[in-house]
Design an enzyme around this catalytic site. Sequence first.
Site, mmCIF file in Angstrom:
data_model
loop_
_atom_site.group_PDB
_atom_site.id
_atom_site.type_symbol
_atom_site.label_atom_id
_atom_site.label_comp_id
_atom_site.label_asym_id
_atom_site.label_seq_id
_atom_site.Cartn_x
_atom_site.Cartn_y
_atom_site.Cartn_z
ATOM 1 N N GLU A 27 -15.337 24.876 33.829
ATOM 2 C CA GLU A 27 -15.342 23.658 34.643
ATOM 3 C C GLU A 27 -13.975 23.022 34.467
ATOM 4 O O GLU A 27 -13.659 22.539 33.385
ATOM 5 C CB GLU A 27 -16.412 22.672 34.146
ATOM 6 C CG GLU A 27 -17.830 23.197 34.179
ATOM 7 C CD GLU A 27 -18.351 23.379 35.579
ATOM 8 O OE1 GLU A 27 -17.719 22.897 36.532
ATOM 9 O OE2 GLU A 27 -19.388 24.046 35.722
ATOM 10 N N CYS A 60 -14.227 14.165 36.277
ATOM 11 C CA CYS A 60 -13.810 15.374 36.996
ATOM 12 C C CYS A 60 -14.284 15.337 38.438
ATOM 13 O O CYS A 60 -13.740 16.029 39.291
ATOM 14 C CB CYS A 60 -14.383 16.589 36.284
ATOM 15 S SG CYS A 60 -16.137 16.437 35.994
HETATM 16 P P1 NAP Z 1 -8.028 20.318 27.574
HETATM 17 O O1 NAP Z 1 -6.784 19.856 26.952
HETATM 18 O O2 NAP Z 1 -8.034 21.611 28.266
HETATM 19 O O3 NAP Z 1 -9.114 20.292 26.423
HETATM 20 C C1 NAP Z 1 -10.451 20.616 26.670
HETATM 21 C C2 NAP Z 1 -11.091 21.181 25.419
HETATM 22 O O4 NAP Z 1 -10.466 22.420 25.099
HETATM 23 C C3 NAP Z 1 -10.916 20.297 24.191
HETATM 24 O O5 NAP Z 1 -12.084 20.363 23.421
HETATM 25 C C4 NAP Z 1 -9.765 20.964 23.464
HETATM 26 O O6 NAP Z 1 -9.767 20.729 22.080
HETATM 27 C C5 NAP Z 1 -10.096 22.416 23.731
HETATM 28 N N1 NAP Z 1 -8.981 23.323 23.519
HETATM 29 C C6 NAP Z 1 -7.655 23.089 23.659
HETATM 30 N N2 NAP Z 1 -6.957 24.204 23.333
HETATM 31 C C7 NAP Z 1 -7.866 25.151 22.989
HETATM 32 C C8 NAP Z 1 -7.780 26.490 22.547
HETATM 33 N N3 NAP Z 1 -6.592 27.090 22.399
HETATM 34 N N4 NAP Z 1 -8.911 27.171 22.276
HETATM 35 C C9 NAP Z 1 -10.115 26.585 22.420
HETATM 36 N N5 NAP Z 1 -10.259 25.299 22.813
HETATM 37 C C10 NAP Z 1 -9.153 24.598 23.108
HETATM 38 O O7 NAP Z 1 -8.564 19.277 28.641
HETATM 39 P P2 NAP Z 1 -8.749 17.714 28.463
HETATM 40 O O8 NAP Z 1 -7.412 17.107 28.584
HETATM 41 O O9 NAP Z 1 -9.599 17.393 27.287
HETATM 42 O O10 NAP Z 1 -9.656 17.387 29.723
HETATM 43 C C11 NAP Z 1 -9.140 16.912 30.929
HETATM 44 C C12 NAP Z 1 -9.351 17.910 32.026
HETATM 45 O O11 NAP Z 1 -10.690 18.348 32.048
HETATM 46 C C13 NAP Z 1 -9.103 17.334 33.385
HETATM 47 O O12 NAP Z 1 -8.204 18.149 34.059
HETATM 48 C C14 NAP Z 1 -10.436 17.358 34.085
HETATM 49 O O13 NAP Z 1 -10.379 17.653 35.446
HETATM 50 C C15 NAP Z 1 -11.159 18.419 33.372
HETATM 51 N N6 NAP Z 1 -12.580 18.134 33.397
HETATM 52 C C16 NAP Z 1 -13.387 18.931 34.147
HETATM 53 C C17 NAP Z 1 -14.743 18.686 34.173
HETATM 54 C C18 NAP Z 1 -15.665 19.548 34.969
HETATM 55 O O14 NAP Z 1 -16.864 19.438 34.784
HETATM 56 N N7 NAP Z 1 -15.186 20.401 35.819
HETATM 57 C C19 NAP Z 1 -15.281 17.645 33.435
HETATM 58 C C20 NAP Z 1 -14.422 16.861 32.691
HETATM 59 C C21 NAP Z 1 -13.076 17.120 32.676
HETATM 60 P P3 NAP Z 1 -8.803 19.616 21.407
HETATM 61 O O15 NAP Z 1 -9.218 18.310 21.981
HETATM 62 O O16 NAP Z 1 -9.105 19.755 19.970
HETATM 63 O O17 NAP Z 1 -7.404 19.996 21.780
#
Ligand code: NAP
Length: 517
Positions: free
Chosen positions: A254, A293
């Site tokens: 997602e 999102c």
């Molecule tokens: P992110 O930086 O990609 O982080 C998401 C999750 O991934 C966090 O728990 C992060 O952990 C983890 N993560 C980061 N690097 C990783 C790795 N190498 N291996 C495994 N896990 C890893 O995204 P975000 O900034 O939190 O979220 C914002 C984005 O999410 C926005 O673009 C939004 O559109 C999207 N979003 C989508 C939905 C949907 O349902 N489609 C819902 C909500 C948000 P850490 O925090 O520990 O780095």
Amino acid sequence: MQLLASYLSGSWSQGSGARTTLVNPATEAPLAEVANGGHDLESAYRYARTAGTLELGNLTFAQRGALLASLAKAIHGAREELLALAVANGGNTRGDAKFDIDGGAMTLSYYADLGAKLGATSVLADGEPIQVGRTARMGGQHVWTRRRGVAVHINAFNFPGWGLCEKLGCSLLAGMPTISKPATATALVTHRMVELFAPLLPPGALQLLVGPAGALLEHLGPGDVVAFTGSSGTASMLRTHSKILDHGVRLNVEADSLNAAILGPDVDLTSETGGLFLADVVRDMTQKTGQKCTAIRRVLVPAGRESDVFEALRDRLGGIAVGDPSREDVRMGPVATAQQHEAVLAGIARLAAATEEVFGGTGQVTPVGVPAGKGFFVGPVVRAAEDPMWCEPLNDHEVFGPVTTVGPYDGDAEFAAEFVARGHGCLVSSAYSDDRDWVASFVTAAAPWAGRLYLGSSKMAAQSPGPGTALPSLLHGGPGRAGGGQELGGERGLELYMQRTALEGDASVLKSLLGGG
Ligand code: NAP
């Protein structure tokens, strides 16, 4: 200061090494710390594969549903405490916090009810029996059984409560032991929920990793599932992760989404449908400070009507106080992290180079009730695009904050659908019209580009939750840029965690396997 522990292999472990500090995004005051590593994740997987698989897997849907009901009850029992954590750690107003916490409880309750409905079985029929031989004696039947692996949940920072619950409702009901990892920056709500949940669940059913992922994916194996919510950048890394590729691990993504809202040519802004459109745009810009999102990022309105829409938006947004979300008079808090703050301001600057200002300039704001210079605040911003279809920053980049861009179109439903498609796949898009023929044309052309289409009209306006609310009974996910994932959707939500198998044999044996006579 509290050092948040992870819940792994049946006990709480604080980890070791360098630490990350979780802050209040309104004041930047430190709230808690997490260790960046030092967890035995190999043992955690083993524990899930043994104790978790045995204990949870042997229950029926009805029994697992009863467990989910107890989790929902635990949230209700600690509701005020959880809301306070969401306000402090997430920058949520009380209303935003309710959306996350109550939404989580509601989703668990929904899946608890589904478990009761599915009853005292652990195998589900997929469709009706099929005759595959010369006579009815030789039959075929598709069935679903639980996958014998571990569900790994990785969540985004914006919904630490609902994100935990919406994934967990499905994986636990399907019978898969789960390891959940919240985003580090806003982990306080998830951590407290797991403290509440752990004593209510069988050993190994739920484990929690707080802090960076570290080696979380290194122990994946056949039968496992990864459900990820977050940015497309992290998703790309997961898609090519060697363990996911080598073991054929099921991956559900997602990710980002450039959701559109279209005002139909028949709609007067003063009508009920017009009012719904304006309320939905303003709600999506300001609820959770636009960090949903599913929020509306791109808006099309019939040419010649832009100035009426701008005036109405200015009027509504002008009354919204931005500041410390713990204050009752504040309607919009900060974004969740310093990194988000920087990214949103950069995104607005990129948009500003290709669009005109309507409201809020480039997001600078003086927040109320906050020490000078503190907090990750961005004010609501509306931009105008002259030619929205070809405005590159609008259609190529998700600004994950209180920002939307409005542009004109000629009222053609096919053109509106093409605009939806310019987002390259979205979670949801919405159309506001009482003209059924126009809506039918729009739906046919736009549906392939959206996981969900929200059809705003005068008939449903009074009971609409808005396009930004993901309901447990409807699919959540979208094609293309949105990740191609699918979560929720009632019974469909279980499919990620189950294996579909085609059975062929004596029709009466197939019938008896599914509990028939
Ligand atoms: P992110 O930086 O990609 O982080 C998401 C999750 O991934 C966090 O728990 C992060 O952990 C983890 N993560 C980061 N690097 C990783 C790795 N190498 N291996 C495994 N896990 C890893 O995204 P975000 O900034 O939190 O979220 C914002 C984005 O999410 C926005 O673009 C939004 O559109 C999207 N979003 C989508 C939905 C949907 O349902 N489609 C819902 C909500 C948000 P850490 O925090 O520990 O780095």
